[in-house]
Design a protein around this motif. Structure first.
Motif, PDB file in Angstrom:
ATOM      1  N   LEU A   1       0.764  -1.246   0.078  1.00 54.23           N
ATOM      2  CA  LEU A   1      -0.179   0.140   0.159  1.00 54.23           C
ATOM      3  C   LEU A   1       0.999   1.434   0.243  1.00 54.23           C
ATOM      4  N   PRO A   2       2.005   1.567   0.991  1.00 54.15           N
ATOM      5  CA  PRO A   2       2.663   2.782   1.114  1.00 54.15           C
ATOM      6  C   PRO A   2       3.520   2.515  -0.316  1.00 54.15           C
ATOM      7  N   LEU A   3       4.140   1.591  -0.954  1.00 54.91           N
ATOM      8  CA  LEU A   3       4.780   1.345  -1.895  1.00 54.91           C
ATOM      9  C   LEU A   3       3.853   1.896  -3.312  1.00 54.91           C
ATOM     10  N   TYR A   4       2.560   1.651  -3.379  1.00 49.12           N
ATOM     11  CA  TYR A   4       1.507   2.144  -4.335  1.00 49.12           C
ATOM     12  C   TYR A   4       1.646   3.469  -4.327  1.00 49.12           C
ATOM     13  N   ALA A   5       1.389   4.018  -2.997  1.00 51.03           N
ATOM     14  CA  ALA A   5       1.153   5.600  -2.976  1.00 51.03           C
ATOM     15  C   ALA A   5       2.370   6.196  -3.154  1.00 51.03           C
ATOM     16  N   LEU A   6       3.517   5.481  -3.100  1.00 51.29           N
ATOM     17  CA  LEU A   6       4.851   6.479  -3.280  1.00 51.29           C
ATOM     18  C   LEU A   6       5.031   6.522  -5.027  1.00 51.29           C
ATOM     19  N   LEU A   7       4.735   5.410  -5.716  1.00 48.82           N
ATOM     20  CA  LEU A   7       4.803   5.298  -6.853  1.00 48.82           C
ATOM     21  C   LEU A   7       3.694   6.566  -7.431  1.00 48.82           C
ATOM     22  N   LEU A   8       2.629   6.744  -6.842  1.00 48.33           N
ATOM     23  CA  LEU A   8       1.754   7.729  -7.325  1.00 48.33           C
ATOM     24  C   LEU A   8       2.118   9.150  -7.155  1.00 48.33           C
ATOM     25  N   VAL A   9       2.848   9.382  -5.849  1.00 49.76           N
ATOM     26  CA  VAL A   9       3.606  10.538  -5.759  1.00 49.76           C
ATOM     27  C   VAL A   9       4.718  10.848  -6.692  1.00 49.76           C
ATOM     28  N   ALA A  10       5.515   9.818  -7.261  1.00 49.94           N
ATOM     29  CA  ALA A  10       6.402  10.044  -8.083  1.00 49.94           C
ATOM     30  C   ALA A  10       5.734  10.413  -9.591  1.00 49.94           C
ATOM     31  N   GLY A  11       4.874   9.559  -9.650  1.00 55.15           N
ATOM     32  CA  GLY A  11       4.076   9.778 -11.274  1.00 55.15           C
ATOM     33  C   GLY A  11       3.379  10.986 -11.434  1.00 55.15           C
ATOM     34  N   THR A  12       2.813  11.750 -10.157  1.00 57.49           N
ATOM     35  CA  THR A  12       2.082  12.940 -10.381  1.00 57.49           C
ATOM     36  C   THR A  12       2.764  14.293  -9.878  1.00 57.49           C
TER      37      THR A  12
ATOM     38  N   GLN B   1      -3.205  15.683  -6.291  1.00 56.21           N
ATOM     39  CA  GLN B   1      -2.920  14.402  -6.625  1.00 56.21           C
ATOM     40  C   GLN B   1      -1.575  14.036  -5.935  1.00 56.21           C
ATOM     41  N   PRO B   2      -0.518  14.622  -6.007  1.00 57.75           N
ATOM     42  CA  PRO B   2       0.605  14.108  -5.165  1.00 57.75           C
ATOM     43  C   PRO B   2       0.188  14.513  -3.779  1.00 57.75           C
ATOM     44  N   VAL B   3      -0.535  15.153  -3.264  1.00 54.52           N
ATOM     45  CA  VAL B   3      -0.842  15.583  -1.825  1.00 54.52           C
ATOM     46  C   VAL B   3      -1.531  14.509  -1.153  1.00 54.52           C
ATOM     47  N   GLY B   4      -2.661  14.040  -2.085  1.00 57.96           N
ATOM     48  CA  GLY B   4      -3.397  12.840  -1.663  1.00 57.96           C
ATOM     49  C   GLY B   4      -2.652  11.622  -1.823  1.00 57.96           C
ATOM     50  N   ALA B   5      -1.742  11.341  -2.617  1.00 59.26           N
ATOM     51  CA  ALA B   5      -0.806  10.156  -2.720  1.00 59.26           C
ATOM     52  C   ALA B   5       0.091  10.211  -1.549  1.00 59.26           C
ATOM     53  N   GLY B   6       0.703  11.504  -1.239  1.00 54.56           N
ATOM     54  CA  GLY B   6       1.409  11.496   0.116  1.00 54.56           C
ATOM     55  C   GLY B   6       0.694  10.799   1.143  1.00 54.56           C
ATOM     56  N   LEU B   7      -0.487  11.394   1.386  1.00 47.10           N
ATOM     57  CA  LEU B   7      -1.154  11.241   2.595  1.00 47.10           C
ATOM     58  C   LEU B   7      -1.751   9.598   2.636  1.00 47.10           C
ATOM     59  N   LEU B   8      -1.886   9.066   1.654  1.00 50.17           N
ATOM     60  CA  LEU B   8      -2.018   7.401   1.303  1.00 50.17           C
ATOM     61  C   LEU B   8      -0.772   6.773   1.864  1.00 50.17           C
ATOM     62  N   ALA B   9       0.332   7.207   1.543  1.00 57.49           N
ATOM     63  CA  ALA B   9       1.722   6.676   1.785  1.00 57.49           C
ATOM     64  C   ALA B   9       1.786   6.566   3.352  1.00 57.49           C
ATOM     65  N   VAL B  10       1.416   7.850   4.017  1.00 47.77           N
ATOM     66  CA  VAL B  10       1.660   7.877   5.413  1.00 47.77           C
ATOM     67  C   VAL B  10       0.715   6.962   6.278  1.00 47.77           C
ATOM     68  N   ALA B  11      -0.662   6.843   5.680  1.00 45.23           N
ATOM     69  CA  ALA B  11      -1.663   6.086   6.249  1.00 45.23           C
ATOM     70  C   ALA B  11      -1.207   4.750   5.928  1.00 45.23           C
ATOM     71  N   GLY B  12      -0.851   4.410   4.901  1.00 43.34           N
ATOM     72  CA  GLY B  12      -0.630   3.039   4.459  1.00 43.34           C
ATOM     73  C   GLY B  12       0.901   2.485   5.323  1.00 43.34           C
TER      74      GLY B  12
END
Length: 210
Positions: free
Chosen positions: A14-25, A189-200
């Protein structure tokens, strides 16, 4: 013990997925309406293709595995419902994901070669319906899962609340709002992805300590 270890390993996706989203957006996509030239150059780069493969292909696999693991960790009815909704939504997201990954670069290249009419090309209405359904399922499932996490006693309460809020920020206020307006990337998008990474990451930490 083996089950708990497998669940913990599954949650790490889950955090790995979110970090990919951060990098991609993180790098905003130009507005294809007001600046089609910059948009075409942006989507024609190798980095665009690599980032989209990472987020839309690899990321889809990671988030599905992690969502299954999250449902298995809680083992409550609400968590199973949220898991089913989220996984279904992420599978449906592979439809627009394939388009943005593999169809958009040729469109940008055609525009740069002088084919201006390519920007007027429209996809079938069915894709719009599938995309909207995917957004609703992922957001709804993430909210249900977040509430289940917060009430489970297995993870920190704030991690569940943050997971639900982050899904709203990334998918509704980020991806969906961007697609509905100009097609450009939004900072949400990167803000939301970063929050997903923290939660995950918080859920993985709690699972590992348990």
């Amino acid at each position: 013990m083996r089950d708990r270890t497998a669940v913990t390993l599954g949650l790490t996706t889950l955090p790995l997925y979110a970090l990919l989203l951060v990098a991609g957006t993180l790098t905003p996509q130009p507005d294809q309406v007001t600046d089609p030239e910059s948009w075409a150059r942006f989507v024609s780069t190798d980095s665009y293709l690599i980032k989209h493969i990472a987020t839309n292909v690899v990321g889809s696999v990671l988030v599905v595995l992690g969502t299954f693991a999250l449902g298995a960790a809680i083992r409550q009815r609400a968590a199973i419902v949220g898991m089913a909704l989220s996984v279904t939504g992420h599978v449906l997201f592979t439809v627009p994901g394939v388009i943005s990954t593999f169809a958009t670069p040729p469109i940008g290249q055609a525009y740069l070669r002088g084919n201006r009419e390519v920007m007027t090309m429209e996809f079938a209405d069915a894709m719009t319906v599938i995309t909207l359904l995917a957004v609703l399922l992922v957001v709804g499932g993430s909210i249900v899962l977040g509430v289940a996490v917060a009430r489970s006693g297995v993870f920190a309460r704030w991690a569940g609340v943050l997971w639900a809020a982050a899904a709203v920020v990334f998918y509704l206020l980020g991806a969906a709002l961007g697609m509905a307006t100009t097609g450009a990337s939004l900072v949400t998008q990167p803000v939301g992805a970063g929050l997903l990474a923290v939660a995950g990451g918080a859920m993985v930490w709690r699972a590992a300590r348990s």
